[in-house]
Scaffold this motif. Structure first.
Motif, PDB file in Angstrom:
ATOM      1  N   VAL A 168       0.842  -1.207   0.000  1.00 32.52           N
ATOM      2  CA  VAL A 168       0.000   0.000   0.000  1.00 32.52           C
ATOM      3  C   VAL A 168       0.872   1.251   0.000  1.00 32.52           C
ATOM      4  CG1 VAL A 168      -1.649   1.344   1.361  1.00 32.52           C
ATOM      5  CG2 VAL A 168      -1.983  -1.115   1.085  1.00 32.52           C
ATOM      6  N   ASN A 169       1.895   1.244   0.841  1.00 25.12           N
ATOM      7  CA  ASN A 169       2.799   2.397   0.910  1.00 25.12           C
ATOM      8  C   ASN A 169       3.559   2.573  -0.405  1.00 25.12           C
ATOM      9  OD1 ASN A 169       2.016   2.834   3.552  1.00 25.12           O
ATOM     10  ND2 ASN A 169       3.764   1.753   4.440  1.00 25.12           N
ATOM     11  N   GLY A 170       3.993   1.458  -0.975  1.00 27.80           N
ATOM     12  CA  GLY A 170       4.718   1.523  -2.240  1.00 27.80           C
ATOM     13  C   GLY A 170       3.847   2.058  -3.359  1.00 27.80           C
ATOM     14  N   PHE A 171       2.593   1.633  -3.379  1.00 23.62           N
ATOM     15  CA  PHE A 171       1.647   2.101  -4.390  1.00 23.62           C
ATOM     16  C   PHE A 171       1.422   3.606  -4.244  1.00 23.62           C
ATOM     17  CE2 PHE A 171      -2.948   1.612  -6.124  1.00 23.62           C
ATOM     18  CZ  PHE A 171      -2.536   2.104  -7.360  1.00 23.62           C
ATOM     19  N   SER A 172       1.263   4.047  -3.014  1.00 26.35           N
ATOM     20  CA  SER A 172       1.064   5.477  -2.757  1.00 26.35           C
ATOM     21  C   SER A 172       2.264   6.291  -3.217  1.00 26.35           C
ATOM     22  CB  SER A 172       0.817   5.711  -1.262  1.00 26.35           C
ATOM     23  OG  SER A 172      -0.364   5.064  -0.828  1.00 26.35           O
ATOM     24  N   GLU A 173       3.467   5.773  -2.995  1.00 22.40           N
ATOM     25  CA  GLU A 173       4.684   6.471  -3.419  1.00 22.40           C
ATOM     26  C   GLU A 173       4.775   6.532  -4.940  1.00 22.40           C
ATOM     27  OE1 GLU A 173       7.873   4.400  -1.563  1.00 22.40           O
ATOM     28  OE2 GLU A 173       7.301   5.006   0.478  1.00 22.40           O
ATOM     29  N   THR A 174       4.369   5.433  -5.607  1.00 18.94           N
ATOM     30  CA  THR A 174       4.365   5.421  -7.069  1.00 18.94           C
ATOM     31  C   THR A 174       3.407   6.472  -7.611  1.00 18.94           C
ATOM     32  OG1 THR A 174       4.951   3.074  -7.245  1.00 18.94           O
ATOM     33  CG2 THR A 174       3.783   4.046  -9.107  1.00 18.94           C
ATOM     34  N   LEU A 175       2.209   6.527  -7.033  1.00 19.72           N
ATOM     35  CA  LEU A 175       1.230   7.516  -7.481  1.00 19.72           C
ATOM     36  C   LEU A 175       1.711   8.933  -7.201  1.00 19.72           C
ATOM     37  CD1 LEU A 175      -2.157   5.860  -6.437  1.00 19.72           C
ATOM     38  CD2 LEU A 175      -1.150   6.015  -8.719  1.00 19.72           C
ATOM     39  N   ALA A 176       2.372   9.127  -6.063  1.00 26.64           N
ATOM     40  CA  ALA A 176       2.871  10.462  -5.715  1.00 26.64           C
ATOM     41  C   ALA A 176       3.869  10.957  -6.761  1.00 26.64           C
ATOM     42  CB  ALA A 176       3.514  10.438  -4.338  1.00 26.64           C
ATOM     43  N   LYS A 177       4.682  10.045  -7.291  1.00 30.11           N
ATOM     44  CA  LYS A 177       5.643  10.410  -8.331  1.00 30.11           C
ATOM     45  C   LYS A 177       4.929  10.824  -9.613  1.00 30.11           C
ATOM     46  CE  LYS A 177       9.227   7.273  -6.577  1.00 30.11           C
ATOM     47  NZ  LYS A 177      10.005   6.045  -6.854  1.00 30.11           N
ATOM     48  N   LYS A 178       3.685  10.359  -9.760  1.00 31.47           N
ATOM     49  CA  LYS A 178       2.875  10.701 -10.938  1.00 31.47           C
ATOM     50  C   LYS A 178       1.911  11.851 -10.633  1.00 31.47           C
ATOM     51  CE  LYS A 178       4.670   7.091 -12.969  1.00 31.47           C
ATOM     52  NZ  LYS A 178       5.647   7.212 -14.082  1.00 31.47           N
ATOM     53  N   LYS A 179       2.170  12.543  -9.523  1.00 36.93           N
ATOM     54  CA  LYS A 179       1.384  13.709  -9.105  1.00 36.93           C
ATOM     55  C   LYS A 179      -0.046  13.352  -8.693  1.00 36.93           C
ATOM     56  CE  LYS A 179       4.092  16.867 -11.981  1.00 36.93           C
ATOM     57  NZ  LYS A 179       4.061  17.904 -13.035  1.00 36.93           N
ATOM     58  N   VAL A 180      -0.197  12.162  -8.129  1.00 44.70           N
ATOM     59  CA  VAL A 180      -1.491  11.751  -7.569  1.00 44.70           C
ATOM     60  C   VAL A 180      -1.307  11.542  -6.073  1.00 44.70           C
ATOM     61  CG1 VAL A 180      -3.317  10.013  -7.554  1.00 44.70           C
ATOM     62  CG2 VAL A 180      -2.203  10.629  -9.708  1.00 44.70           C
ATOM     63  N   ASP A 181      -1.983  12.358  -5.288  1.00 38.73           N
ATOM     64  CA  ASP A 181      -1.894  12.289  -3.830  1.00 38.73           C
ATOM     65  C   ASP A 181      -3.115  11.527  -3.319  1.00 38.73           C
ATOM     66  OD1 ASP A 181      -1.741  12.622  -1.117  1.00 38.73           O
ATOM     67  OD2 ASP A 181      -1.654  14.816  -1.155  1.00 38.73           O
ATOM     68  N   VAL A 182      -2.902  10.332  -2.770  1.00 38.65           N
ATOM     69  CA  VAL A 182      -4.027   9.508  -2.335  1.00 38.65           C
ATOM     70  C   VAL A 182      -4.762  10.124  -1.149  1.00 38.65           C
ATOM     71  CG1 VAL A 182      -3.031   7.362  -3.202  1.00 38.65           C
ATOM     72  CG2 VAL A 182      -2.507   8.100  -0.860  1.00 38.65           C
ATOM     73  N   THR A 183      -4.151  11.082  -0.483  1.00 42.06           N
ATOM     74  CA  THR A 183      -4.819  11.747   0.638  1.00 42.06           C
ATOM     75  C   THR A 183      -5.627  12.959   0.176  1.00 42.06           C
ATOM     76  OG1 THR A 183      -2.949  13.210   1.145  1.00 42.06           O
ATOM     77  CG2 THR A 183      -2.948  11.013   2.156  1.00 42.06           C
ATOM     78  N   ASP A 184      -5.510  13.295  -1.104  1.00 40.15           N
ATOM     79  CA  ASP A 184      -6.238  14.450  -1.644  1.00 40.15           C
ATOM     80  C   ASP A 184      -6.587  14.179  -3.109  1.00 40.15           C
ATOM     81  OD1 ASP A 184      -7.426  16.878  -2.007  1.00 40.15           O
ATOM     82  OD2 ASP A 184      -5.571  18.057  -1.989  1.00 40.15           O
TER      83      ASP A 184
END
Length: 205
Positions: free
Chosen positions: A42-58
C-alpha cells in the motif's frame, strides 16, 4: 518462478478451498499475505502515485492526473503501472505462486495423461499441451486497478473532457465501464484444433 523443495512440500490451500475451485472455477483465498506485506505494498503504491502527481490523501485535487496513467484515459479504473518493486514483490510472492501451483496440480492433467484417461466429470482437467512441472511457472504482469468513488470520478471526468475539446465520449466519468470479460480463454476449452492454454488468473485485492 520455481518453488524450492521445502516450499513445494507445504500446503497453502485447504482441501475445501481446492474443491471449491474445482466446483466453481473461482476461489477467494484470504491471508495469502501478512499485514506487514500488505502495508508495504500500500505504501509503495502510494509512493508510485505520488511520483505521478497523484496524492491519495487528496484525490479531489490530484485525482485528475490518473487519466495520464492509462492509455484509455482512466477507463475502467485501470492504470498502466507494471514493474514497480512493491508490485513485483507481491506478484512474485512464493505463497501466491504456491497457491496457484496447488490448483494446477488438481485442476490440470500434468503428467501427460490422455484425454480418455478422465471420467466425464473430470474431463475439464485435460489439455493438449502435455506434461508440465507444477512447481515452475511464468508470470504475465498485467496493469492494475484503482477505483475512485463514482461522484468523484464523474467530477474529475468533467474536468478532463472540458480540457479536451476533441473528445467524443458520451460520458464525463473519468473511470468508465467495468464490463466483465474472460481474458485468454478459448470459446471451446476442449478443442484440439484451436487449443489455447487456460491460465489461472490471480487477482490481488
Amino acid at each position: 518462478l520455481k518453488l524450492k523443495m521445502n516450499e513445494a512440500e507445504m500446503n497453502i490451500l485447504t482441501e475445501e478451498q481446492i474443491k471449491e475451485f474445482l466446483d466453481k472455477g473461482v476461489l477467494v483465498a484470504d491471508n495469502i499475505f501478512d499485514f506487514r506485506e500488505i502495508q508495504e505494498a500500500v505504501n509503495g503504491f502510494s509512493e508510485t502515485l505520488a511520483k505521478k502527481k497523484v496524492d491519495v490523501t487528496d484525490l479531489e485535487e490530484s485525482g485528475y492526473n490518473l487519466c495520464f496513467l492509462s492509455s484509455t484515459n482512466g477507463s475502467g479504473g485501470v492504470l498502466d503501472l507494471f514493474y514497480d518493486d512493491w508490485k513485483m514483490k507481491i506478484t512474485s510472492h512464493y505463497r501466491l505462486f504456491h497457491a496457484t501451483s496447488e490448483l494446477w496440480k488438481k485442476a490440470y492433467c500434468n503428467n501427460g495423461e490422455a484425454r480418455g484417461d478422465f471420467l466425464k466429470e473430470e474431463s475439464f482437467k485435460w489439455h493438449p499441451h502435455g506434461a508440465f512441472d507444477c512447481n515452475k511457472g511464468y508470470m504475465y504482469i498485467d496493469r492494475l486497478g484503482f477505483r475512485l468513488p463514482t461522484d468523484l470520478s464523474e467530477k474529475l471526468g468533467t474536468k478532463f473532457n472540458d480540457g479536451n475539446r476533441k473528445t467524443k465520449k458520451k460520458t464525463n466519468s473519468l473511470q468508465r465501464s467495468l464490463t466483465p470479460h474472460l481474458d485468454c480463454c478459448p470459446v471451446d476449452f476442449f478443442s484440439e484444433k484451436k487449443a489455447k492454454w487456460r491460465p489461472i488468473q490471480c487477482f490481488i485485492s
